[in-house]
Design a protein around this motif. Structure first.
Motif, PDB file in Angstrom:
ATOM      1  N   ASP A   1       5.587   6.616  -0.793  1.00 14.45           N
ATOM      2  CA  ASP A   1       4.416   6.410  -0.905  1.00 14.45           C
ATOM      3  C   ASP A   1       4.055   7.602  -2.061  1.00 14.45           C
ATOM      4  O   ASP A   1       2.739   7.180  -2.802  1.00 14.45           O
ATOM      5  CB  ASP A   1       3.453   5.883   0.219  1.00 14.45           C
ATOM      6  CG  ASP A   1       2.044   5.280  -0.262  1.00 14.45           C
ATOM      7  OD1 ASP A   1       2.559   3.977  -1.222  1.00 14.45           O
ATOM      8  OD2 ASP A   1       1.191   6.015  -0.211  1.00 14.45           O
TER       9      ASP A   1
ATOM     10  N   SER B   1      14.169  -0.995  -2.694  1.00 16.29           N
ATOM     11  CA  SER B   1      12.501  -0.123  -3.324  1.00 16.29           C
ATOM     12  C   SER B   1      13.058   1.041  -4.235  1.00 16.29           C
ATOM     13  O   SER B   1      12.643   1.296  -5.706  1.00 16.29           O
ATOM     14  CB  SER B   1      11.649   0.062  -2.328  1.00 16.29           C
ATOM     15  OG  SER B   1      11.425  -0.758  -1.143  1.00 16.29           O
TER      16      SER B   1
ATOM     17  N   SER C   1       2.550   5.953  -7.640  1.00 12.38           N
ATOM     18  CA  SER C   1       1.777   6.895  -7.280  1.00 12.38           C
ATOM     19  C   SER C   1       1.223   7.847  -8.413  1.00 12.38           C
ATOM     20  O   SER C   1       1.859   8.290  -9.333  1.00 12.38           O
ATOM     21  CB  SER C   1       2.254   7.203  -5.660  1.00 12.38           C
ATOM     22  OG  SER C   1       2.953   6.378  -5.374  1.00 12.38           O
TER      23      SER C   1
ATOM     24  N   GLY D   1       5.413   5.572  -4.773  1.00 13.17           N
ATOM     25  CA  GLY D   1       5.393   3.873  -5.617  1.00 13.17           C
ATOM     26  C   GLY D   1       4.551   3.426  -4.248  1.00 13.17           C
ATOM     27  O   GLY D   1       5.387   3.551  -3.432  1.00 13.17           O
ATOM     28  N   HIS D   2       3.385   2.515  -4.703  1.00 13.08           N
ATOM     29  CA  HIS D   2       3.179   1.679  -2.922  1.00 13.08           C
ATOM     30  C   HIS D   2       3.880   0.055  -3.914  1.00 13.08           C
ATOM     31  O   HIS D   2       4.463  -0.127  -4.867  1.00 13.08           O
ATOM     32  CB  HIS D   2       1.634   1.638  -3.475  1.00 13.08           C
ATOM     33  CG  HIS D   2       1.157   2.531  -3.910  1.00 13.08           C
ATOM     34  ND1 HIS D   2       0.423   3.323  -2.948  1.00 13.08           N
ATOM     35  CD2 HIS D   2      -0.003   2.825  -4.907  1.00 13.08           C
ATOM     36  CE1 HIS D   2      -0.321   3.920  -3.137  1.00 13.08           C
ATOM     37  NE2 HIS D   2      -0.719   4.350  -3.982  1.00 13.08           N
TER      38      HIS D   2
ATOM     39  N   ILE E   1       7.549  -2.924  -5.896  1.00 11.40           N
ATOM     40  CA  ILE E   1       6.590  -1.984  -6.100  1.00 11.40           C
ATOM     41  C   ILE E   1       5.202  -2.393  -7.337  1.00 11.40           C
ATOM     42  O   ILE E   1       5.447  -3.397  -8.122  1.00 11.40           O
ATOM     43  CB  ILE E   1       7.176  -0.910  -6.693  1.00 11.40           C
ATOM     44  CG1 ILE E   1       8.343  -0.544  -6.178  1.00 11.40           C
ATOM     45  CG2 ILE E   1       6.432  -0.138  -7.405  1.00 11.40           C
ATOM     46  CD1 ILE E   1       9.471   0.069  -6.587  1.00 11.40           C
TER      47      ILE E   1
ATOM     48  N   SER F   1       5.184  -3.615  -1.714  1.00 10.85           N
ATOM     49  CA  SER F   1       4.398  -4.707  -1.070  1.00 10.85           C
ATOM     50  C   SER F   1       4.975  -5.146   0.509  1.00 10.85           C
ATOM     51  O   SER F   1       6.137  -4.356   0.006  1.00 10.85           O
ATOM     52  CB  SER F   1       4.872  -5.954  -2.148  1.00 10.85           C
ATOM     53  OG  SER F   1       4.820  -6.569  -1.260  1.00 10.85           O
TER      54      SER F   1
ATOM     55  N   ARG G   1       2.611  -0.472  -7.875  1.00 10.06           N
ATOM     56  CA  ARG G   1       2.009   0.470  -8.927  1.00 10.06           C
ATOM     57  C   ARG G   1       2.664   1.787  -8.560  1.00 10.06           C
ATOM     58  O   ARG G   1       2.893   2.446  -7.383  1.00 10.06           O
ATOM     59  CB  ARG G   1       0.293   0.587  -8.886  1.00 10.06           C
ATOM     60  CG  ARG G   1      -0.680   1.107  -7.723  1.00 10.06           C
ATOM     61  CD  ARG G   1      -1.345   0.764  -7.976  1.00 10.06           C
ATOM     62  NE  ARG G   1      -2.208   0.268  -6.350  1.00 10.06           N
ATOM     63  CZ  ARG G   1      -2.689   0.960  -5.753  1.00 10.06           C
ATOM     64  NH1 ARG G   1      -2.487   2.513  -6.084  1.00 10.06           N
ATOM     65  NH2 ARG G   1      -2.841   0.622  -4.533  1.00 10.06           N
TER      66      ARG G   1
END
Ligand code: ADP
Ligand code: MG
Length: 305
Positions: A148, A208, A164, A151-152, A160, A154, A162
């Protein structure tokens, strides 16, 4: 003489960074330092984590243990940038930046590599170090909580959504560096404390991370497993790359030494550290950039416009 026999004239800068504490920055930078010293390079190390000073403590333990056991453990030329106690934030920042740039100027021509450990939080020195790096190594625990920071993700698809804060910080550092001297930052993310077992989480993380690496322009290096040996050597300042036997350890080494050592070596190989003409050009360009970066703005010139 080093492994390839080719020596860079200017220092090459490696920074360990991740805005999350406990991801393995200090453990990684200590292993990188020992690997480069063992290969015959002149290494300078800088601890920017002036609160915890774990890198400094690791090296102090190494020096003390070396004396106590009459070992010949290689030690880098180490510097710690202390927190300034000036009253105002601006003055504190300026004092710390001045100390940092003095250290860089002192070692840049005399050492092959400068290795910088950074704290697990944003700050002026951490940003400056990132924009100076030739290689940025970001260790990452194999958990989405740690992911996190980059990147955030789903929860449905693992995509990804968005980037971070830390990923943005590295992007800015990259842009800044590129504008200043056309230098390119090689960003390498290393999965750390991997479990030996196959798991859904491990696969999902890898998917990811692969997506993220394309969006960020970073590379994924060989990972490091979760191993007790990486924790227990700190009090002696030893690493998995040192000769670990009854003489150096005071007891029999664990069987995990060899696989741990192999993993660290694979990681170092995947960093592809340049030790050729390109590396020298980069070091010269960085020197010019440093000279520019710390010059006060010529206000007389601006006002005369
Ligand atoms: N591969 C690993 N296996 C087991 N423990 C590890 C590993 N890497 C780091 N650690 C342990 O995790 C903790 C955090 O590591 P550290 O290097 O101090 O991280 P950071 O500098 O990012 O805060 C320490 O206790 C360290 O000994
Ligand atoms: Mg640390």
């Amino acid at each position: 003489m080093n492994v390839t026999g080719i020596k860079p004239k200017g220092a090459y800068v490696i920074v360990c960074g991740n805005e999350k504490g406990g991801s393995g920055k200090t453990t990684t930078i200590v292993h990188l330092s020992v690997a480069l010293m063992n290969a015959g390079y002149r290494v300078a190390t800088i601890d920017l984590d002036s609160r915890q000073k774990s890198f400094t403590r690791y090296l102090n333990n190494r020096r003390d243990w070396s004396k106590r056991r009459h070992l010949k453990l290689p030690l880098p030329d180490h510097f710690v940038i202390n927190q300034s106690d000036a009253d105002y934030i601006y003055d504190r920042e300026q004092a710390e930046i001045a100390e940092f740039s003095e250290v860089i100027a002192q070692v840049e021509k005399s050492h092959d590599f400068i290795l910088i450990d950074t704290p697990g939080h944003d700050g002026h020195l951490m940003r400056l170090a990132h924009s100076m790096a030739d290689t940025l190594v970001t260790p990452l625990n194999d958990s989405f909580i740690d992911f996190d920071v980059l990147g955030h993700v789903s929860p449905d698809t693992g995509e990804i959504l968005r980037l971070s804060h830390y990923a943005q910080t590295v992007r800015e550092a990259r842009r800044y560096r590129n504008r200043a001297d056309n230098g390119l930052l090689d960003w390498v993310v290393v999965r750390n404390r991997l479990t030996q077992l196959h798991s859904r989480n491990k696969e999902a993380m890898l998917r990811s991370l692969k997506q993220l690496s394309m969006e960020l322009g970073c590379r994924l290096a060989e990972g490091i497993s979760e191993r007790m040996i990486f924790r227990e050597l700190f009090p002696m300042g030893l690493t998995a790359l040192d000769e670990l036997d009854e003489g150096s350890l005071g007891r029999k080494p664990s069987l995990a030494v060899l696989p741990a050592r192999q993993e660290v070596r694979a990681l170092i190989a995947s960093l592809r550290l340049p030790i050729d003409e390109l590396g020298m050009q980069r070091a010269r360009a960085r020197q010019q950039w440093l000279e520019k970066a710390f010059k006060p703005i010529d206000t007389a010139g601006i006002l005369a416009e």
